[in-house]
Write a protein that holds these residues in place. Structure first.
Motif, PDB file in Angstrom:
ATOM      1  N   ARG A  53       0.851  -1.184   0.000  1.00  0.00           N
ATOM      2  CA  ARG A  53       0.000   0.000   0.000  1.00  0.00           C
ATOM      3  C   ARG A  53       0.891   1.241   0.000  1.00  0.00           C
ATOM      4  NH1 ARG A  53      -2.739  -3.318  -1.546  1.00  0.00           N
ATOM      5  NH2 ARG A  53      -4.392  -4.412  -0.477  1.00  0.00           N
ATOM      6  N   GLU A  54       0.290   2.378  -0.269  1.00  0.00           N
ATOM      7  CA  GLU A  54       1.042   3.625  -0.278  1.00  0.00           C
ATOM      8  C   GLU A  54       1.754   3.799   1.062  1.00  0.00           C
ATOM      9  OE1 GLU A  54       0.312   8.370  -1.039  1.00  0.00           O
ATOM     10  OE2 GLU A  54      -1.132   6.923  -1.811  1.00  0.00           O
ATOM     11  N   GLY A  55       3.036   4.115   0.989  1.00  0.00           N
ATOM     12  CA  GLY A  55       3.833   4.324   2.191  1.00  0.00           C
ATOM     13  C   GLY A  55       4.544   3.068   2.688  1.00  0.00           C
ATOM     14  N   ASP A  56       4.157   1.895   2.171  1.00  0.00           N
ATOM     15  CA  ASP A  56       4.827   0.649   2.559  1.00  0.00           C
ATOM     16  C   ASP A  56       6.213   0.577   1.934  1.00  0.00           C
ATOM     17  OD1 ASP A  56       2.628  -0.174   3.998  1.00  0.00           O
ATOM     18  OD2 ASP A  56       1.926  -1.613   2.500  1.00  0.00           O
ATOM     19  N   ILE A  57       7.023  -0.340   2.447  1.00  0.00           N
ATOM     20  CA  ILE A  57       8.363  -0.550   1.913  1.00  0.00           C
ATOM     21  C   ILE A  57       8.544  -2.045   1.694  1.00  0.00           C
ATOM     22  CG2 ILE A  57      10.839  -0.329   2.336  1.00  0.00           C
ATOM     23  CD1 ILE A  57      10.153   1.988   4.268  1.00  0.00           C
ATOM     24  N   LEU A  58       8.887  -2.435   0.457  1.00  0.00           N
ATOM     25  CA  LEU A  58       9.215  -3.830   0.169  1.00  0.00           C
ATOM     26  C   LEU A  58      10.711  -3.995   0.391  1.00  0.00           C
ATOM     27  CD1 LEU A  58       8.224  -6.623  -0.849  1.00  0.00           C
ATOM     28  CD2 LEU A  58       9.049  -5.939  -3.094  1.00  0.00           C
ATOM     29  N   VAL A  59      11.075  -4.977   1.221  1.00  0.00           N
ATOM     30  CA  VAL A  59      12.475  -5.187   1.577  1.00  0.00           C
ATOM     31  C   VAL A  59      12.897  -6.580   1.107  1.00  0.00           C
ATOM     32  CG1 VAL A  59      14.154  -5.238   3.472  1.00  0.00           C
ATOM     33  CG2 VAL A  59      12.137  -3.758   3.643  1.00  0.00           C
ATOM     34  N   VAL A  60      14.052  -6.644   0.428  1.00  0.00           N
ATOM     35  CA  VAL A  60      14.643  -7.920   0.040  1.00  0.00           C
ATOM     36  C   VAL A  60      16.075  -7.962   0.555  1.00  0.00           C
ATOM     37  CG1 VAL A  60      13.210  -8.225  -2.032  1.00  0.00           C
ATOM     38  CG2 VAL A  60      15.438  -7.098  -2.225  1.00  0.00           C
ATOM     39  N   TYR A  61      16.604  -9.177   0.669  1.00  0.00           N
ATOM     40  CA  TYR A  61      17.980  -9.343   1.127  1.00  0.00           C
ATOM     41  C   TYR A  61      18.963  -8.876   0.055  1.00  0.00           C
ATOM     42  CZ  TYR A  61      22.202 -11.553   2.916  1.00  0.00           C
ATOM     43  OH  TYR A  61      23.472 -11.783   3.365  1.00  0.00           O
ATOM     44  N   LYS A  62      18.703  -9.293  -1.212  1.00  0.00           N
ATOM     45  CA  LYS A  62      19.536  -8.915  -2.360  1.00  0.00           C
ATOM     46  C   LYS A  62      18.642  -8.715  -3.566  1.00  0.00           C
ATOM     47  CE  LYS A  62      23.447 -10.784  -3.588  1.00  0.00           C
ATOM     48  NZ  LYS A  62      24.458 -11.759  -3.985  1.00  0.00           N
ATOM     49  N   LEU A  63      19.103  -7.882  -4.500  1.00  0.00           N
ATOM     50  CA  LEU A  63      18.328  -7.623  -5.717  1.00  0.00           C
ATOM     51  C   LEU A  63      17.978  -8.894  -6.482  1.00  0.00           C
ATOM     52  CD1 LEU A  63      19.960  -4.459  -7.323  1.00  0.00           C
ATOM     53  CD2 LEU A  63      17.659  -4.677  -6.418  1.00  0.00           C
ATOM     54  N   ASP A  64      18.926  -9.846  -6.549  1.00  0.00           N
ATOM     55  CA  ASP A  64      18.666 -11.040  -7.349  1.00  0.00           C
ATOM     56  C   ASP A  64      17.602 -11.940  -6.726  1.00  0.00           C
ATOM     57  OD1 ASP A  64      20.097 -12.201  -5.267  1.00  0.00           O
ATOM     58  OD2 ASP A  64      21.544 -13.198  -6.571  1.00  0.00           O
ATOM     59  N   ARG A  65      17.178 -11.650  -5.505  1.00  0.00           N
ATOM     60  CA  ARG A  65      16.063 -12.382  -4.894  1.00  0.00           C
ATOM     61  C   ARG A  65      14.750 -11.908  -5.505  1.00  0.00           C
ATOM     62  NH1 ARG A  65      17.813 -16.590  -4.029  1.00  0.00           N
ATOM     63  NH2 ARG A  65      19.206 -15.732  -5.555  1.00  0.00           N
ATOM     64  N   LEU A  66      14.753 -10.684  -6.000  1.00  0.00           N
ATOM     65  CA  LEU A  66      13.545 -10.090  -6.574  1.00  0.00           C
ATOM     66  C   LEU A  66      13.416 -10.424  -8.057  1.00  0.00           C
ATOM     67  CD1 LEU A  66      11.164  -8.248  -5.822  1.00  0.00           C
ATOM     68  CD2 LEU A  66      12.550  -6.311  -6.515  1.00  0.00           C
ATOM     69  N   ALA A  67      14.515 -10.322  -8.798  1.00  0.00           N
ATOM     70  CA  ALA A  67      14.467 -10.569 -10.241  1.00  0.00           C
ATOM     71  C   ALA A  67      15.855 -10.916 -10.750  1.00  0.00           C
ATOM     72  CB  ALA A  67      13.947  -9.329 -10.961  1.00  0.00           C
ATOM     73  N   ARG A  68      15.901 -11.708 -11.817  1.00  0.00           N
ATOM     74  CA  ARG A  68      17.180 -12.116 -12.402  1.00  0.00           C
ATOM     75  C   ARG A  68      17.625 -11.197 -13.530  1.00  0.00           C
ATOM     76  NH1 ARG A  68      19.958 -16.893 -10.911  1.00  0.00           N
ATOM     77  NH2 ARG A  68      19.085 -17.333  -8.876  1.00  0.00           N
ATOM     78  N   SER A  69      16.677 -10.586 -14.232  1.00  0.00           N
ATOM     79  CA  SER A  69      17.066  -9.712 -15.337  1.00  0.00           C
ATOM     80  C   SER A  69      16.815  -8.260 -14.954  1.00  0.00           C
ATOM     81  CB  SER A  69      16.274 -10.043 -16.609  1.00  0.00           C
ATOM     82  OG  SER A  69      14.951  -9.565 -16.505  1.00  0.00           O
TER      83      SER A  69
END
Length: 184
Positions: A53-69
């Motif tokens: 939602r607006e104002g939320d923050i998506l957090v990942v450990y590393k970029l490659d966990r989110l996408a490969r390309s």
């Protein structure tokens, strides 16, 4: 709200390190999955994005966990931004809540667009070269009778789409496209 997303590529791998880091970063909700990053169909990532939602923050450990390309990464980051949410990659030190993070995001977008354009140019050149040698590109057309059989099986509501595609050889995309055309 800080929402975490953790992913490993195989069932044998452990999510523990990522989950610990996400908890330490203050994530209140964490979505996890054991899927290849090359796959576009990642239900838990979709759930995480849907719940932003607006104002939320998506957090990942590393970029490659989110996408490969780079292209997929930019598309995902763009979706996050359109929701009015922000993005943080802990290990890569990217945080779009800061000016430097927004600038880095902008640079990533430029490189993704460049990558897309290079791919398009190569594809066009390859198709032109193939046509010059008398080849016709594209996927082979699916037999209309197979599509009609798939639609009939679908209409019976006795089979899943996966079962129908296995029985007929018609892809899911082709079946859904035919069903959509039928409705129009």
């Amino acid at each position: 709200m800080r929402i975490g997303y953790a992913r490993v590529s195989t069932v044998d791998q452990s999510l523990d390190m990522q989950i610990d880091a996400l908890k330490e970063a203050g994530c209140e909700r964490i979505y996890t999955e054991k899927e290849s990053g090359a796959k576009d169909d990642r239900p838990e990532l979709e759930r995480a994005l849907d719940n932003l939602r607006e104002g939320d923050i998506l957090v990942v450990y590393k970029l490659d966990r989110l996408a490969r390309s780079t292209v997929k990464l930019i598309m995902t980051l763009d979706e996050i931004q359109k929701k009015g949410a922000e993005f943080v990659s802990l290990n890569d030190k990217i945080d779009t809540t800061t000016a430097a993070g927004k600038a880095l995001f902008g640079m990533l977008a430029v490189f993704a667009e460049f990558e897309r354009n290079v791919i398009i140019e190569r594809t066009k050149a390859g198709l032109e070269a193939a046509r010059a040698r008398g080849r016709v590109g594209g996927r082979p057309k699916t037999d209309q009778k197979k599509i009609e059989k798939a639609i009939k099986l679908y209409d019976t509501q006795q089979y899943t789409v996966s079962e129908i595609t296995e029985m007929t050889g018609v892809t899911k995309a082709t079946l859904y496209r035919a069903l959509k055309e039928r409705q129009a």
